[in-house]
Design an enzyme around this catalytic site. Structure first.
Site, PDB file in Angstrom:
ATOM      1  N   PRO A 414       3.954   3.850   9.853  1.00 57.04           N
ATOM      2  CA  PRO A 414       3.529   4.791   8.808  1.00 57.04           C
ATOM      3  C   PRO A 414       2.518   5.803   9.337  1.00 57.04           C
ATOM      4  CG  PRO A 414       2.708   2.555   8.398  1.00 57.04           C
ATOM      5  CD  PRO A 414       3.689   2.470   9.510  1.00 57.04           C
ATOM      6  N   TYR A 572      -8.947   0.998   2.912  1.00 57.99           N
ATOM      7  CA  TYR A 572      -8.545   1.589   1.633  1.00 57.99           C
ATOM      8  C   TYR A 572      -8.774   0.561   0.525  1.00 57.99           C
ATOM      9  CZ  TYR A 572      -6.700   5.187   4.688  1.00 57.99           C
ATOM     10  OH  TYR A 572      -6.595   6.171   5.637  1.00 57.99           O
TER      11      TYR A 572
END
Ligand SMILES: Cc1cc2nc3c(=O)[nH]c(=O)nc-3n(C[C@H](O)[C@H](O)[C@H](O)COP(=O)(O)OP(=O)(O)OC[C@H]3O[C@@H](n4cnc5c(N)ncnc54)[C@H](O)[C@@H]3O)c2cc1C
Ligand SMILES: Cc1cc2nc3c(=O)[nH]c(=O)nc-3n(C[C@H](O)[C@H](O)[C@H](O)COP(=O)(O)O)c2cc1C
Length: 766
Positions: A414, A572
């Site tokens: 990703p 995150y």
């Protein structure tokens, strides 16, 4: 100039020789605590390269040493009654006593005064009348330890126990013999160093050592017990202990890795094991000692170079080589310390893992050494993957996760492209993902796609919070499915405290110049001083965000994705719950690891329930916070992976770090792969390795050694969408899907690469 050399091991003797050769007027005294001809240990191994260096430095002693060498080519791995032999390893070995006898004779011939039975005191007053004091007094250097602050000494005592024995049994191959006992596994590293003598190092975990009673045995009993355990390898020959004067337990050692920040203090210079050690399992300590000696003599004799500068050069020039070997040695040490992970492997894979343990020997390196052996490894790998024993690189073997079969094991990791408007992927994304889905990789991940506008990292991040987003993604997945074989995985995430920042190529992680949105996180901990402080999520807000993840997962079905990944790494939102550095909550979602995992697991389980049962899901985690015991540790990561595995994760995407701004990661080639290895083989879960993997050779070694099931590459795919097709062309592997319009390009590339390889081989032969 008068020089005192303390220690008559390889470093001290060879330094004295090298120095005297360069300037015979030098007065050199060498002090050795042992009587002449008395030393510890048995044989040592060298590489051909070290021998070449010795021949250049001093052809006389070089030739004498070369004469005394035993050569062998094979490595035998004995495990579970099987012996696996691989060839082409090219070792040379010599008795330590013989080596020292040759070197001391040469030193005396050159006029060096050797004072045997002279125990040296570290007291500087004793050495005041020498211009230089060379501390070549080995791993337990008293000279070094008396000035440990000045040298910046770091000692790392390793877990396993070992004893250095010998035997008159002549081994034809470098032999690793693993034996299962009632108290655990124990193994021998054995090799011949003279026609009738071999080194036989026995090693085991401390629990096994105690379990077998070695801690209370005398020397004779230790030897007897080892003879019994390894009887089938000894053919009735005895084991010998030349440290029999030590009580049994004391003859066993724990390897100590020594590192020194500085190798000199005034006129006292460290050399060999006194300065640095490398675990015996890569057999390089003597090589390092001899090569230090050559370099030190060389810099001290450079015309016009002041002493301080010469010493700086000595350390600067040697420390890189030492660091490389110490890193390899650390990998090798850790492999033997975590042997339990690999004992369940089939013998061929166990042997492969053993041979590649230090990461110095690669897949292609093994092919050069023994093509047939490697071919058999590849066939075994394929047979396990497909039922067909195909002779092809492991990276091209298919891999199945639930109802999804990947054509091969290379993955586009990703990567945020920061190119969307209002979360909607556009033509850039179609071209970007389209090109990568036709580039040969088995699986292509999307960038972190966010579950709400405020879940975005930057205004350019893609999203999946509306049917329009789903339709835009559908255009991309339809293209990929129609034009290639790659499967497409959606990575879903929420930025948490790292949100509302500038595009990746602007000021990374810095807040927007204007239009910032409010941030939320597990606790009120700002990412850095420059970032806004988030508010801590309430339970109701946590529930809302969970529903956003579920809604996005449902939309991912319409969007045509084959797989979904939950991003729970890199600091995150979900990662901010897992790491204790960000999670300061006092409720059921903070505190213990189980509590910190609660919310990410709830989100994952809710997504899993919404995602079709035949389609796989993965989770990306940071396997360490790079913060020692203050943060998530690699041991925690095994628990984290297990918990997600129980919640239905089919694959653990093993990343690391980026969870707090102060982290100090240890970078290097494949630097995160050890975490994948640990999780895969301790938690028995499928894993994907990522992080500075950029060559097919590395990918094949990672897969064949069972350190991961999939290999993801990020940055290499930014520049080369067809990384996998290029690797297939280089390996002349034709069973990969090539988009028909590109067939001619592939044929030409394969032909050119083959010609290039042939020319290189011809140049090498010449
Ligand atoms: C089990 C085992 C297996 C190994 N196998 C290999 C291998 O296969 N290949 C390889 O390259 N290396 C191997 N090594 C490592 C190798 O032995 C060392 O790296 C190498 O000996 C280092 O050389 P040195 O001269 O620095 O130290 P040493 O060889 O330790 O020599 C130091 C000398 O200093 C003397 N001394 C110490 N203190 C004093 C004092 N105060 N006064 C006077 N004299 C003193 C000691 O008696 C000794 O002779 C192995 C080590 C072990 C433990
Ligand atoms: C430009 C860029 C963007 C990235 N974006 C993401 C992302 O959206 N999600 C994610 O999990 N990792 C992201 N990463 C991390 C990569 O997936 C990968 O873990 C990391 O780059 C190490 O792999 P590499 O050495 O092959 O580049 C990104 C990396 C790069 C270079």
């Amino acid at each position: 100039m008068s020089i005192a050399c303390i220690g008559g091991g390889p470093a001290g003797l060879y330094f004295a020789i090298s120095m005297k050769l360069r300037d015979p007027r030098r007065e050199i005294h060498l002090y050795e605590r042992n009587p002449r001809g008395v030393t510890f240990g048995w044989g040592v191994v060298f590489s051909d390269q070290t021998l070449e260096n010795l021949m250049i430095n001093d052809p006389v002693s070089g030739a004498a040493i070369a004469d005394g060498f035993a050569h062998w080519d094979d490595i035998d791995v004995h495990i579970e009654g099987q012996c696996l032999t691989s060839s082409g390893h090219g070792f040379i070995g010599i008795g330590r006593k013989r080596l020292l006898d040759l070197l001391s004779a040469r030193a005396e011939e050159l006029g060096i005064e050797i004072h045997y039975e002279s125990e040296c005191d570290p007291d500087p007053a004793m050495w005041a009348h020498y211009d230089l004091v060379i501390a070549a007094d080995g791993i337990n250097s008293r000279i070094r330890d008396a000035r440990s602050q000045a040298f910046g000494v770091e000692v790392d005592e390793r877990a396993n126990k070992f004893i250095w024995l010998g035997t008159p049994k002549s081994f034809d191959a470098f032999t690793f013999a693993f034996e299962r006992t009632e108290a655990g596994w124990i193994w021998a590293h054995a090799y011949r160093f003279a026609p009738d003598c071999s080194t036989f190092i026995v090693e085991c975990a401390e629990t096994t050592w105690r379990g077998l009673g070695f801690d209370t045995m005398n020397s004779a009993a230790v030897v007897e017990k080892c003879e019994l355990i390894f009887a089938r390898h000894l053919d009735g020959r005895p084991l010998l202990n030349n440290a029999a004067h030590l009580p049994g337990a004391a003859a066993w050692l724990n390897f100590r890795r020594i590192k020194c920040e500085r190798w000199s203090d005034g006129n006292v210079i460290l050399i060999g094991d006194a300065a640095h050690t490398a675990h015996f399992s890569i057999g390089s300590g003597t090589k390092l000692a001899l090569e230090d000696a050559i370099k030190l003599a060389e810099v001290l004799n450079r015309p016009g170079l002041p002493l301080a500068e010469a010493l700086e050069e000595y350390q600067a020039e040697r420390s890189l080589e030492v660091l490389k070997l110490q890193n390899s040695a650390r990998n090798s040490t850790e492999w033997f310390e975590t042997l339990d992970r690999y004992l369940g492997f089939e013998p061929w894979q166990f042997a492969y893992s053993l041979l590649t343990r230090s990461q110095r020997i690669s897949h292609e390196n093994l092919r050069l050494r023994d093509p047939q052996w490697l071919d058999q490894v590849e066939r075994n790998f394929w047979e396990r993957a497909t039922g067909e024993a195909k002779s092809a690189p492991p990276m091209f073997a298919p891999f199945r996760l639930r109802g999804m079969t990947l054509e091969n094991r290379i993955v586009v990791s990703p990567m945020a492209t920061y190119s969307a408007t209002d979360g909607t992927p556009n033509d850039f994304h179609l071209v970007h993902y389209g090109a990568r889905s036709m580039g040969g990789a088995g699986l292509v991940f999307t960038e972190m796609t966010c579950v709400s506008p405020t879940a975005r990292i930057t205004p350019g991040c893609t999203g999946l919070w509306s049917p329009d987003h789903a339709a835009a993604w559908r255009r991309i997945t339809d293209f990929a499915h129609a034009n290639g074989k790659a499967k497409i995985c959606l990575q879903l995430g929420h930025s948490g405290a790292k949100g509302s920042t500038q595009l990746g190529w602007e000021e990374m992680d810095a807040p927007l110049a204007e239009g910032n949105w409010p941030l939320v996180a597990a606790s009120e901990v700002a990412w850095s001083e420059g970032n806004a402080r988030p508010t801590a999520l309430t339970l109701a807000e946590m529930d809302d965000i969970k529903q956003q993840f579920v809604a996005a997962t449902r939309m991912a079905i319409d969007a045509g994705f084959d797989m979904v990944e939950l991003h729970a790494a890199h600091g995150y939102l979900l990662s901010s719950f897992i790491t204790p550095l960000q999670n300061k909550r006092l409720d059921d979602y903070g505190g213990s690891l189980a509590n910190r995992l609660r919310y990410p697991l709830e989100v994952f389980a809710a997504m899993r329930a919404a995602w079709p049962a035949d389609r796989p899901m993965s989770v990306r985690i940071s396997a360490t916070d790079w913060a020692g015991n203050d943060g998530v540790t690699p041991d925690d990561s095994v628990e984290i992976a297990r918990a997600f595995g129980e919640a239905g994760a089919d694959l653990i995407d093993v990343s690391a770090g980026q969870t707090w701004a102060e982290a100090k990661p240890v970078y290097g080639r494949m630097f995160q792969t050890p975490f994948s290895d640990k999780i895969r083989n301790e938690a028995q879960l499928a894993t994907m390795a990522v992080g500075n993997i950029f060559e097919p050779d590395q990918a094949n070694a990672i897969l064949a050694s069972g350190r991961a099931d999939l290999v993801a590459l990020a940055r290499p795919h930014l520049i080369d969408p067809s990384w996998t097709l290029r690797a297939a062309a280089a390996a002349d592997y034709r069973d990969i899907f090539i988009p028909p319009p590109y067939l001619n390009g592939m044929t030409q590339l394969a032909r050119n690469l083959k010609r290039e390889a042939e020319m290189q081989a011809a140049a090498l032969r010449a």
